[in-house]
Write an enzyme that holds these catalytic residues in place. Structure first.
Site, PDB file in Angstrom:
ATOM      1  N   GLU A   1       0.807  -1.228   0.000  1.00 36.81           N
ATOM      2  CA  GLU A   1       0.000   0.000   0.000  1.00 36.81           C
ATOM      3  C   GLU A   1       0.836   1.272   0.000  1.00 36.81           C
ATOM      4  OE1 GLU A   1      -3.397   1.933   2.930  1.00 36.81           O
ATOM      5  OE2 GLU A   1      -3.029  -0.224   2.986  1.00 36.81           O
ATOM      6  N   SER A   2       2.059   1.193   0.472  1.00 36.81           N
ATOM      7  CA  SER A   2       2.911   2.376   0.554  1.00 36.81           C
ATOM      8  C   SER A   2       3.388   2.865  -0.803  1.00 36.81           C
ATOM      9  CB  SER A   2       4.124   2.071   1.435  1.00 36.81           C
ATOM     10  OG  SER A   2       4.766   0.879   1.008  1.00 36.81           O
TER      11      SER A   2
END
Length: 257
Positions: A53-54
């Site tokens: 997700e980063s």
């Protein structure tokens, strides 16, 4: 030669890893999903594309990351992009094959709670980490895998909060809500594997872990668990799978524990 000994957690992680296809793009959550995805990449699926997700695309960590912000993900990624691009370009249009999720609670239709336990939203008994990207993963990935330890506290009749939608109240709800992906295709646990019934989308026990029984699975679920007529037994972890998994787990935090 005797078969290698293994724990129920190791069987669950290996079973989850086996569910990932070589070459697929996989949106990975930290914890059990990350362990299983990295195990798959080191065994049968070297071409698995790990997306965190980063903003890391194609991460190839040499140890298990502590969080989505762990520097090892950016250091080993094919590309690092902004979080809005991860969601707006990759996830929401359905470009990611598999979403890999865990949770605090799951119900019979694969809906997940990672928000609050007990009481109401304003005054819960326990406040959990929250949604993060999980609702978008559950909505838009082409398919979703859930990995959780099975117990009456986590496999519940009614969620305290619906964070991520599986099949809502049954077949047809995802279409009514306009959700792009198929939803959860497997819930992999320490006692076996649950899959949605084709007609109702209710989670049904289809496979047992070695040594587990249908009675144990039913006792670990907060609703009357449906079971296929003849559940199969999962293949036990191989020596190679166990060796790689244990080596991976020894790297948590950057070194052997």
């Amino acid at each position: 030669m005797s078969a290698p000994e293994f724990t129920s957690d190791e069987m669950m992680t290996v079973g989850a890893a086996r569910s990932l296809r070589d070459g697929a793009a996989c949106f990975v959550g930290i914890g059990l999903p990350s362990t299983a995805a990295n195990l798959a990449r080191r065994t049968h699926a070297p071409g698995l594309v790990l997306i965190y997700e980063s903003g890391t695309l194609g991460a190839k960590p040499d140890r298990l990351p502590l969080s989505i912000g762990d520097g090892v993900l950016a250091d080993t990624a094919d590309s690092v992009i902004g979080v809005p691009e991860i969601f707006n370009y990759w996830l929401q249009p359905g470009r990611i094959d598999t979403g890999f999720l865990g949770g605090a609670q799951v119900d019979r239709f694969g809906n997940i709670n990672t928000t609050v336990i007990g009481g109401d939203y304003a005054s819960p008994k326990v406040r959990l980490p929250g949604a993060g990207g999980a609702p978008e993963i559950a909505a838009s990935c082409r398919e979703v895998l859930i990995v959780m330890r099975m117990s009456p506290r986590s496999f519940v009749e009614k969620l305290d909060f619906i964070t991520s939608v599986g099949y809502g109240t049954g077949k047809g709800d995802r279409e009514k809500l306009g959700l792009r992906g198929r939803g959860p295709v497997k819930v992999i646990t320490d006692l076996g594997v649950l899959e949605p019934d084709p007609e109702t989308c209710e989670l049904t026990l289809t496979q047992l872990s070695p040594g587990a029984t249908v009675e144990q699975a039913r006792e670990a679920v907060g609703w009357p668990l449906k079971v296929v007529d003849e559940p199969t037994v999962q293949q036990a972890p191989t020596e190679t799978e166990l060796k790689v998994l244990r080596e991976l787990q020894a790297t948590i935090g950057g070194g052997a524990r």
